[in-house]
Design an enzyme around this catalytic site. Structure first.
Site, mmCIF file in Angstrom:
data_model
loop_
_atom_site.group_PDB
_atom_site.id
_atom_site.type_symbol
_atom_site.label_atom_id
_atom_site.label_comp_id
_atom_site.label_asym_id
_atom_site.label_seq_id
_atom_site.Cartn_x
_atom_site.Cartn_y
_atom_site.Cartn_z
ATOM 1 N N THR A 136 0.812 -1.209 0.000
ATOM 2 C CA THR A 136 0.000 0.000 0.000
ATOM 3 C C THR A 136 0.848 1.263 0.000
ATOM 4 O OG1 THR A 136 -1.602 1.287 1.302
ATOM 5 C CG2 THR A 136 -0.122 -0.131 2.516
ATOM 6 N N GLU A 138 0.301 3.657 1.799
ATOM 7 C CA GLU A 138 0.409 4.122 3.178
ATOM 8 C C GLU A 138 1.778 3.791 3.781
ATOM 9 O OE1 GLU A 138 -1.609 5.901 5.114
ATOM 10 O OE2 GLU A 138 -3.270 6.077 3.686
ATOM 11 N N TYR A 161 -1.594 0.506 10.396
ATOM 12 C CA TYR A 161 -1.881 -0.195 9.147
ATOM 13 C C TYR A 161 -0.684 -0.138 8.207
ATOM 14 C CZ TYR A 161 -3.750 -0.910 4.439
ATOM 15 O OH TYR A 161 -3.954 -1.334 3.149
ATOM 16 N N LYS A 165 1.546 -3.350 6.931
ATOM 17 C CA LYS A 165 1.728 -3.620 5.511
ATOM 18 C C LYS A 165 3.204 -3.607 5.129
ATOM 19 C CE LYS A 165 -2.202 -4.239 3.229
ATOM 20 N NZ LYS A 165 -2.437 -5.404 2.354
#
Length: 352
Positions: A136, A138, A161, A165
């Protein structure tokens, strides 16, 4: 030629459902992992799931969970997939601050459990299993000085998160290098669709547009309207997932449009689609701010274009219109129920 068998985690989610459609259309036998629940959560795939003995479809669902290493190992061994797509996760950034331990277990360590299941099955059967890890944007953390972000941009996650990831991403790279596995990572930037969960900001906006236009609510409460994102269509992005696993050599790719818009611009286009001014309906609620804000996520998809020949088909304006039109239809049905005296559930961030 051996028939292709795909195993998809998170098949009932946005990405999993589009991916299942794509692979079924290519003649795959598709197996999906769903979590056991007292209520059904298969609405995104109900249109493609039928009894395979009656319909000839090749879609099979199995109960499982990314937190269950033993269950994953048994399932991979039994299904013997040729391709595994790990698109399952606790993927809501704000929720990850409230549930960091579970997010780390399901999103991060869950990938480790699945990679181990794939590696062990390969060792026993001697057959290669190609593995896709959904990474991701992010993981980049939105540091403005690094934009646009490519495969070579340093990571700086700013949420549990993103951290989870990042662990899954680097572990996939490690398994590729350590065990010569065909394992690739797709670093996906924000991707949306009418199937996006209603707690994600884009879908919150388009749901509100439909409901406000039909007189079912008046206000929408949001957080940072100036956050910039690189938004694409999930239906386009799953094609690149598949393309990665068709390459002779595994690698990592940024999946993005190469453009950015603010949440404010998304609101402007969404409300404008139905002739409304977002300023009349959107209000700021500090509860929706993140503890650590990510101001800019802007992807550089050059590598994917050059090596895979992949170019997104749906632009930002088309994406917004697609989502608004779908949620206008949903709101119209809710309006009919409300007029008939039936109660309806309100999406998050909605107040009459």
């Amino acid at each position: 030629m051996m028939s292709k068998i795909a195993l998809i985690t998170g098949i009932t989610g946005q990405d999993g459902s589009y991916l299942a459609e794509l692979l079924l259309g290519k003649g795959y036998e598709v197996h999906g992992i769903i979590r056991r629940s007292s209520s059904f959560n298969t609405e995104r795939i109900d249109h493609i799931y039928q009894d395979p003995h009656e319909s000839g479809k090749h879609l099979h669902l199995h109960y499982g969970d990314l937190t269950d290493a033993n269950g994953l190992a048994k399932l991979v061994s039994r299904v013997k997939p040729t391709e595994v797509y790990n698109v399952g996760a606790q993927s809501h950034v704000k929720v990850s601050f409230e549930q960091p331990v579970y997010t780390g277990d399901a999103t991060g360590v869950g990938a480790a459990k699945l990679l181990e299941a794939v590696r062990e099955t390969q060792d026993v059967t001697g057959q290669q299993i190609r593995y896709y890890q959904a990474s991701t944007s992010e993981m980049f953390g939105g540091m403005p000085e690094t934009a646009p972000q490519s495969e070579k941009t340093p990571f700086h996650p700013r949420s549990p998160y993103g951290c989870a990831k990042l662990y899954a991403h680097w572990l996939t790279v490690n398994y590729r290098e350590s065990y010569d596995m065909h394992a690739s990572c797709g670093i996906l930037f924000n991707h949306e669709s009418p199937r996006r969960g209603e707690t994600f900001v884009t879908r919150k906006i388009t749901r509100a547009v439909g409901r406000i236009k039909h007189g079912l609510q008046d206000k929408l409460f949001l957080g940072n309207l100036d956050a910039k994102r690189d938004w694409g269509f999930a239906g386009d992005y799953v094609e690149q997932m598949w393309l990665m696993l068709q390459q002779d050599t595994p690698d990592d790719y940024v999946v993005a449009t190469g453009t950015t818009q603010t949440v404010r611009e998304f609101c402007e286009h969404a409300f404008g689609r139905v002739g409304l001014d977002y300023n009349d309906h959107v209000e700021i609620d500090p509860r929706y701010y993140r503890p650590a804000e990510v101001d800019l996520l802007w992807g550089d998809p050059t590598k994917a274009k050059e090596k895979l020949g992949w170019v997104p088909r749906v632009g930002f304006k088309e994406l917004v219109e697609m989502m608004v039109d779908a949620d206008m239809g949903l709101a119209a049905r809710e309006k009919t129920l409300a007029d008939a005296g039936h109660s309806i559930n309100l999406p998050e961030g909605v107040r009459h």
